[in-house]
Design an enzyme around this catalytic site. Structure first.
Site, mmCIF file in Angstrom:
data_model
loop_
_atom_site.group_PDB
_atom_site.id
_atom_site.type_symbol
_atom_site.label_atom_id
_atom_site.label_comp_id
_atom_site.label_asym_id
_atom_site.label_seq_id
_atom_site.Cartn_x
_atom_site.Cartn_y
_atom_site.Cartn_z
ATOM 1 N N SER A 95 -33.056 63.644 62.115
ATOM 2 C CA SER A 95 -32.193 64.612 61.333
ATOM 3 C C SER A 95 -31.020 65.127 61.858
ATOM 4 C CB SER A 95 -33.035 65.577 60.369
ATOM 5 O OG SER A 95 -33.578 66.569 61.638
ATOM 6 N N LEU A 109 -35.698 71.466 59.885
ATOM 7 C CA LEU A 109 -34.317 71.726 59.305
ATOM 8 C C LEU A 109 -33.639 70.252 59.722
ATOM 9 C CD1 LEU A 109 -33.243 75.334 60.320
ATOM 10 C CD2 LEU A 109 -34.481 74.322 58.133
ATOM 11 N N HIS A 120 -37.144 63.028 65.259
ATOM 12 C CA HIS A 120 -38.627 63.804 65.134
ATOM 13 C C HIS A 120 -39.547 62.806 65.757
ATOM 14 C CE1 HIS A 120 -37.174 67.039 62.694
ATOM 15 N NE2 HIS A 120 -36.073 66.189 62.330
ATOM 16 N N LEU A 122 -41.132 58.505 66.781
ATOM 17 C CA LEU A 122 -41.192 56.997 66.765
ATOM 18 C C LEU A 122 -42.565 56.722 66.770
ATOM 19 C CD1 LEU A 122 -39.250 54.778 69.175
ATOM 20 C CD2 LEU A 122 -41.643 54.585 68.742
ATOM 21 N N TYR A 166 -38.758 56.555 77.787
ATOM 22 C CA TYR A 166 -37.602 56.975 77.051
ATOM 23 C C TYR A 166 -36.018 56.902 78.028
ATOM 24 C CZ TYR A 166 -39.634 58.339 72.906
ATOM 25 O OH TYR A 166 -40.560 58.317 71.754
#
Length: 205
Positions: A95, A109, A120, A122, A166
């Site tokens: 988002s 939000l 948010h 994976l 990451y």
């Protein structure tokens, strides 16, 4: 978030040729592999994969079913699912966020005027883990973000043991995240999204 072996490049996606029936007529088959944005209709499949991936590890999910539906209604273009023969095998949901760093409010939000994409979650289906799908999907997702005019950077929070995964995907640590969930602490990470005009000319966007 699913820690899978990172791959340095995206393998080409091959589509399965139509099969012939015994009578010699071709019948339609689903693509062997497909990437597409998710829709609210995909929410149950998303939650099934996420629940299995996270509850056994941390006892909770980053997004519950109503939250998944919430984001897939508000910003489906910030999601990406990997489907094999029509079945969801991996996904990312994001988002927009409008601040430099994530805060507790970022968990629920979507800020349409924001320029940071908050990733948010994976997750990869248990039957296809340890195949590099997490890193391939992230690579595809970042390419997808470069086609979206609003996106300038990607943010995520992860547990410390996932930082190397990451980093292999190109994210850089920003330090401890302000967000906590129960007694869990996270590292916040960032990936720059490059200039959109350049990417549109060179990525087919």
């Amino acid at each position: 978030m699913s820690a899978l072996s990172a791959l340095p490049f995206l393998k080409p996606v091959h589509l399965r040729s139509p099969r012939s029936s015994p009578g010699g007529q071709r019948r339609h088959t689903l693509p062997a592999s497909e990437f597409r944005c998710l829709s609210p209709e995909d929410a149950a499949s998303v939650f099934e994969i996420e629940r299995e991936a996270f509850i056994s590890v941390s006892g909770d999910c980053p997004l519950h079913l109503d939250e998944i539906r919430h984001f897939l209604n508000l910003c489906p273009e910030l999601s990406l699912g990997w489907f094999e023969e029509g079945r969801l095998v991996a996904f990312i949901i994001g988002s927009l966020w409008d601040q430099e760093r994530l805060s507790q409010a970022a968990l629920s939000l979507h800020k349409p005027q924001g320029s940071a994409v908050h990733i948010h979650v994976l997750a990869v289906h248990r039957t296809v883990r340890q195949q590099g799908k997490g890193s391939i999907l992230m690579w595809r997702y970042l390419q997808h973000l470069r086609c979206l005019p609003a996106a300038r950077r990607a943010l995520l929070m992860c547990e410390p043991f996932l930082v190397p995964f990451y980093q292999k995907c190109g994210f850089q640590p920003l330090g401890p995240c302000q967000v906590t969930v129960g007694d869990m602490a996270f590292v916040e990470m960032q990936h720059a999204v490059r200039g959109h005009a350049f990417m549109r000319r060179n990525s087919g966007c």
